[in-house]
Design a protein around this motif. Sequence first.
Motif, mmCIF file in Angstrom:
data_model
loop_
_atom_site.group_PDB
_atom_site.id
_atom_site.type_symbol
_atom_site.label_atom_id
_atom_site.label_comp_id
_atom_site.label_asym_id
_atom_site.label_seq_id
_atom_site.Cartn_x
_atom_site.Cartn_y
_atom_site.Cartn_z
ATOM 1 N N VAL A 84 0.837 -1.200 0.000
ATOM 2 C CA VAL A 84 0.000 0.000 0.000
ATOM 3 C C VAL A 84 0.870 1.247 0.000
ATOM 4 O O VAL A 84 0.756 2.117 -0.860
ATOM 5 N N CYS A 85 1.822 1.322 0.946
ATOM 6 C CA CYS A 85 2.632 2.541 1.061
ATOM 7 C C CYS A 85 4.013 2.351 0.440
ATOM 8 O O CYS A 85 4.779 3.311 0.323
ATOM 9 N N GLY A 86 4.317 1.168 0.037
ATOM 10 C CA GLY A 86 5.627 0.913 -0.586
ATOM 11 C C GLY A 86 6.780 0.948 0.403
ATOM 12 O O GLY A 86 7.953 0.980 0.011
ATOM 13 N N GLY A 87 6.476 0.947 1.713
ATOM 14 C CA GLY A 87 7.538 0.878 2.709
ATOM 15 C C GLY A 87 7.644 2.117 3.580
ATOM 16 O O GLY A 87 8.397 2.152 4.556
ATOM 17 N N LYS A 88 6.862 3.134 3.258
ATOM 18 C CA LYS A 88 6.946 4.382 4.041
ATOM 19 C C LYS A 88 6.280 4.242 5.413
ATOM 20 O O LYS A 88 6.620 4.956 6.343
ATOM 21 N N GLY A 89 5.331 3.356 5.496
ATOM 22 C CA GLY A 89 4.583 3.213 6.753
ATOM 23 C C GLY A 89 3.168 3.741 6.583
ATOM 24 O O GLY A 89 2.986 4.896 6.202
ATOM 25 N N CYS A 132 0.355 -1.532 7.201
ATOM 26 C CA CYS A 132 1.565 -2.150 7.777
ATOM 27 C C CYS A 132 1.830 -1.638 9.195
ATOM 28 O O CYS A 132 2.868 -1.908 9.778
ATOM 29 N N LYS A 133 0.855 -0.903 9.728
ATOM 30 C CA LYS A 133 0.952 -0.333 11.075
ATOM 31 C C LYS A 133 2.221 0.497 11.249
ATOM 32 O O LYS A 133 2.909 0.410 12.284
ATOM 33 N N GLY A 134 2.552 1.258 10.223
ATOM 34 C CA GLY A 134 3.686 2.170 10.298
ATOM 35 C C GLY A 134 5.035 1.507 10.109
ATOM 36 O O GLY A 134 6.072 2.175 10.125
ATOM 37 N N GLU A 135 5.050 0.190 9.904
ATOM 38 C CA GLU A 135 6.309 -0.552 9.823
ATOM 39 C C GLU A 135 6.943 -0.482 8.434
ATOM 40 O O GLU A 135 8.167 -0.615 8.298
#
Length: 339
Positions: free
Chosen positions: A265-270, A274-277
């Motif tokens: 969804v965010c591509g890794g930004k959090g 991904c609960k900010g991970e």
Amino acid sequence: MKEKLEALKQKALDDLAKVSDAASLEQMRVAYLGKKSELAAILKGMAALTAEERPIIGQLGNSVRTAIEEAFEVAKKHVIELETAKKINAERLDVTLPSKKTDKGNLHPLTKVQAELENIFLGMGFSIAEGPEVETDYYNFTALNTPEFHPARDVQDTFYITDKVLLRSQTSTVQVHVMENNKPPIRIISPGRVYRSDAVDATHSPMFHQCEGLVIDKNITMADLKGTLETFAKAMFGDKTKIRFRPHHFPFTEPSCEVDVSCFVCGGKGCSVCKGEGWIEILGAGMVHPNVLRMSGIDPEVYSGFAFGMGIERIVMTKYGISDMRLLYENDTRFLSQF
Ligand code: PHE
């Protein structure tokens, strides 16, 4: 007598012209043409006639009989037509009536994702293996290098049927069956139900689904594991997906790891998914422990292999952004029809 015959003929033709059903037609046949009919009675009286009268009345009698018979045939045809029309009318189907609306079903998201998962691995040359859901403790624990005092064997965690028989708590049991029954090279996945004594909440269910993977051959390394799982992750979550290995412990693999995919969804930004991970954990994996190979009859000096196990619910929830696992089991079609 002549008048009687004429009158009878007229009455019979009038009656027959009016007849409209099979039952009254039959009544008239008996009344006008039967052995005890009026006509028969009149003709019996011919014996009393003179020799001159007899042929005339005889002829008239015959023509009356013929006329009645003809009228009867016409009436019979009419009745058949009427009754057929009645029957057709009664059995009529209105093909212009709009049909009842039926709802089209769709595959359950778990079924859909399992099929997708199978296709991805079939494409990499894996085949699908199956194993029983009711197992002995040997297949669920002992043969997977999980000794008797291991906490995973606790009654708190596992559904026991007897001391030695239980509902499998992981699909890793299938690894053992496959190694016992096949010689390397082995390349299988095994999706199926597993059971754990967990209370139901948003991320737990006493029954859920896992998919096991097992590869055994000469010279299999952790690089093969990583390549296989990366190919899988990109196919399942999209081309940009990255994976990462974190060290972990499983009794039946050494080394062991947990595997995360970058949040699609965010591509890794959090983000909230991904609960900010920036990363989402999807499975456990590792190199098959030499003890496990040996117990199932495979020489660890000659062969090596990797194994992995993922929760299918976890994959479904990650892929579709579902935050509560219970939605997958409640069978609410308003929810299920979205997939
Ligand atoms: N069976 C493990 C579990 O249920 C997952 C796993 C499978 C880990 C295979 C490593 C290798 O958590």
